[in-house]
Design a protein around this motif. Sequence first.
Motif, PDB file in Angstrom:
ATOM      1  N   LEU A 124     -40.053  66.225  57.850  1.00 62.64           N
ATOM      2  CA  LEU A 124     -40.725  66.996  56.798  1.00 62.64           C
ATOM      3  C   LEU A 124     -40.205  68.432  56.766  1.00 62.64           C
ATOM      4  CD1 LEU A 124     -43.101  66.331  54.831  1.00 62.64           C
ATOM      5  CD2 LEU A 124     -44.549  67.650  56.373  1.00 62.64           C
ATOM      6  N   ALA A 125     -40.070  69.039  57.983  1.00 58.11           N
ATOM      7  CA  ALA A 125     -39.595  70.417  58.075  1.00 58.11           C
ATOM      8  C   ALA A 125     -38.166  70.514  57.545  1.00 58.11           C
ATOM      9  CB  ALA A 125     -39.669  70.884  59.525  1.00 58.11           C
TER      10      ALA A 125
ATOM     11  N   ASP B 208     -36.673  68.528  55.367  1.00 58.89           N
ATOM     12  CA  ASP B 208     -36.687  68.373  53.906  1.00 58.89           C
ATOM     13  C   ASP B 208     -37.065  69.667  53.221  1.00 58.89           C
ATOM     14  OD1 ASP B 208     -36.030  65.804  54.274  1.00 58.89           O
ATOM     15  OD2 ASP B 208     -38.040  64.960  53.814  1.00 58.89           O
ATOM     16  N   ARG B 209     -38.035  70.354  53.808  1.00 61.13           N
ATOM     17  CA  ARG B 209     -38.484  71.611  53.187  1.00 61.13           C
ATOM     18  C   ARG B 209     -37.377  72.645  53.195  1.00 61.13           C
ATOM     19  NH1 ARG B 209     -44.414  72.114  55.584  1.00 61.13           N
ATOM     20  NH2 ARG B 209     -45.449  70.696  54.140  1.00 61.13           N
ATOM     21  N   ARG B 210     -36.672  72.706  54.334  1.00 58.30           N
ATOM     22  CA  ARG B 210     -35.585  73.697  54.442  1.00 58.30           C
ATOM     23  C   ARG B 210     -34.520  73.421  53.398  1.00 58.30           C
ATOM     24  NH1 ARG B 210     -36.210  73.322  60.025  1.00 58.30           N
ATOM     25  NH2 ARG B 210     -34.417  71.904  60.199  1.00 58.30           N
TER      26      ARG B 210
ATOM     27  N   GLU C  72     -34.764  71.826  50.597  1.00 55.77           N
ATOM     28  CA  GLU C  72     -35.305  72.137  49.269  1.00 55.77           C
ATOM     29  C   GLU C  72     -35.208  73.631  48.962  1.00 55.77           C
ATOM     30  OE1 GLU C  72     -39.567  71.381  47.736  1.00 55.77           O
ATOM     31  OE2 GLU C  72     -38.870  69.487  48.636  1.00 55.77           O
ATOM     32  N   LYS C  73     -35.572  74.422  49.954  1.00 63.16           N
ATOM     33  CA  LYS C  73     -35.528  75.881  49.793  1.00 63.16           C
ATOM     34  C   LYS C  73     -34.120  76.344  49.498  1.00 63.16           C
ATOM     35  CE  LYS C  73     -39.142  78.292  52.339  1.00 63.16           C
ATOM     36  NZ  LYS C  73     -39.428  78.884  53.637  1.00 63.16           N
TER      37      LYS C  73
ATOM     38  N   LYS D  14     -32.972  75.535  46.070  1.00 62.81           N
ATOM     39  CA  LYS D  14     -33.617  76.443  45.103  1.00 62.81           C
ATOM     40  C   LYS D  14     -32.901  77.769  45.059  1.00 62.81           C
ATOM     41  CE  LYS D  14     -38.454  75.187  44.611  1.00 62.81           C
ATOM     42  NZ  LYS D  14     -39.775  75.438  45.128  1.00 62.81           N
TER      43      LYS D  14
END
Length: 803
Positions: free
Chosen positions: A687-688, A690-692, A694-695, A698
């Motif tokens: 999860l962590a 994936d978030r990185r 994604e950031k 962006k």
Amino acid sequence: MPAARAATGTRAPQKKQKLKENPKPLKRKRDQEDREKLQHAVDEFDLKAEASTKFSTLPLSQPTTSGLEASHFSNLTDVQAQAIPFGLKGRDILGAAKTGSGKTLAFLVPVLEKLYRAQWTEYDGLGAMIISPTRELAVQIFEVLRKIGRYHTFSAGLVIGGKSLREEAERLGRMNILVCTPGRMLQHLDQTAGIDVDNLQILVLDEADRIMDMGFTSAVDALVEHLPKERQTMLFSATQSKKVSDLARLSLKDPEYVAVHEASASATPTTLTQHYLVTPLAEKMETLYGFIKANLKSKMVVFLSSGKQVRFVYESLRHLQPGTPLLHLHGRQKQIQRMEITRRFSAAKYSCLFATDVVARGVDFPAVDWVVQMDCPEDIDTYIHRVGRTARYERDGKAVLFLDPSEEVGMLQRLEQRKIPIHKVNVREKKKLSIKNQIQDMCFKNPDLKYLGQKAFISYTRSVHLQKDKQIFNLKKLDLDGYAASLGLPGAPQIKYQKGEDIKKIKNAPRAGLSSDSESDFDENGKRRKKKGEVKTKYDRMFERTNQDVLTSHYTKLVGDEENGANDEEDDDGDFLSVKRVLEGDDLDGKGPGSGAKIIVGLGGEEPFVVDSKRREKMLKSKKKMLKFKGKGDKVVFDDDGVAHHPYRIIGEEDFQQDGSAEAQRQKFVESEAVKVKEADASDKQLAKDRRREKKEKRKAREAAEGDEGLEGSMPRLSAPGDGEEDPLALLASLPVTGEDRDSDAEDERPPKKKAKKWFQDDSEDEREKAKSRKGKGKVIEVTEAPNTLEDYEALAAGLLED
Ligand SMILES: Nc1ncnc2c1ncn2[C@@H]1O[C@H](COP(=O)(O)OP(=O)(O)OP(=O)(O)O)[C@@H](O)[C@H]1O
């Protein structure tokens, strides 16, 4: 002692000056003298001299005289001329005078005068109490008091309920004069701290015979217990009796009996024309309808024997639209509604008011042309008071009494005994209008109306059954089937009577719960308010939901209102008689228990609960009995996420050992938990990650967008060269960015990150960098050096203007 003299000499003029500046003591002295003179005039007033004809000839105070003048009262009526002088002299009075003869002023004037002469102030507590049997009459007395007492400084209050006890109680302590109904006043005397009645000077009972009737006696007895024995007491009514027991109860001392109408031939006003007509019970509705249609340009009051009768007749005739405004009034309506109806009927030129005896006494509706007694009055006193709503104070009026053939002889005898001049009239056959079929049709289509019809039938037959005068009222002689048909009912409901009740007691009985602050238990829609700490079940809420269909209202009446016993009039039959419900032909269509049919209620159990009998209706009220229809239910516990689980249970040792030793089980548990933790850890890491990612994506996208914008910003796009077509967005692109747009684009417009200052850069270099970056975007005035000369400033100003 010159010094002393000098001292007095100097002080004297100062005192004089003070008196000049402050005229209060002088005024007080003058008032005192006036009061003494007035008292003297009252003492000297000769009771045996010829009766006065004008208020101005009576020894009255200036504020009262002015109040009477301002209210346009100048001539005394007979009862006023006789009673006021006794009242002024502090004598107890038993006053009897015809309806509409002005008894209200006969007691209000002595009340005001007594307190005035006693210099009553707000600190002296309650000085006078005026008791009325009905709220309507109390309001009316209060209004007259306000009119004629407008120049006095007394405080006056109205205590009739309709508000919470506490709200009323707050103001009571400060009142000098109270107009009240007996039950409510007693409640305050029992429960409200701070009412000081020890000084009470004068007690008045208007419509005293009614107040002394069964039902009110105990309240009056208890009330009088609170009052001082040394007081003046006045009793007034159009139908007064000298009953010694009543006088003893109220401790009247050597009362003056003022009986104005005894000398006259009749107990009713001479300006009143009285008729009766004989119409069988089954035809009463039609006769009434024909009468109303024939007198559309009249103001009339139609008296009926119960609130249920009033409601049914009003509702059914309203549907038939006779052509005159219809109103209805009975004791079970809310106070505010009653006052509004009274106001509307008083103001109306033509109207028809259906009412119970709640307005039979004392109520002064202006200019009533007709009083119709559709139901025979219980006694002649009631007859006299009812017809007294017309032909008031020198006006003409007409009255008509409807009698069933079985009532004619008995009633005429009673009327004759009281010297009441009444003439028989016949209903013109031509004028009779048949409405039976229409009412039956309306009842068929409208179960609510049919329900009211049933209630009206029951209450009427009950009242006839309970009447004491069997020479007039004989249920066996009445055509009950015909009567039921005239109310739109398919057949006469079967009724079981119980013995030993008294109609007067029932009529006068204070409404159940009204003596408590029951009215505050109901909101403005008539729904019962939830009491503190009372838990509402799903079942309670279900029955509170109204307007889903007509039957819910029946249920509210059957279940909700019977429970509270006070709010509606629907609930008081059961004690005296009961209706055996017959499953009627047209009731088999499921119209609710009011019409003898079924209602099916789902209560969450396996089977729905079917309400098809009185017993089952009653069961609905018992939560305990209903439990078995609600199913057993399971126990569950909720975890932190609100998910329901069966509760943990402790298992026996043998069962426990079957899964291995305690240590092995512990090991197994630790391992299984470790696996769970590992899995959770892996998913957290993923999860962590994936978030990185994604950031990062962006950020890249934003940087790319910033690059594009920089390019576009330097290329005006009003007309894109080369493509030859107008870009539809071109105009928009050239417009300044609005606040909203700016916000949404805020990210893109963010200034590029400030580079870290290099060690050789100074602030001026920084400024130049900024200016450079702005250069490409628009006109920039570059200020290299601070302006020093006038030319410098002119050049700068010219540049700014150009901009
Ligand atoms: N002195 C007066 N001069 C003119 N009008 C008067 C006078 N006294 C009373 N009235 C009017 O006469 C009407 C009837 O008065 P009131 O209501 O006091 O009668 P009542 O005798 O109490 O009647 P009931 O027996 O029905 O209660 C009222 O409209 C009132 O304003």
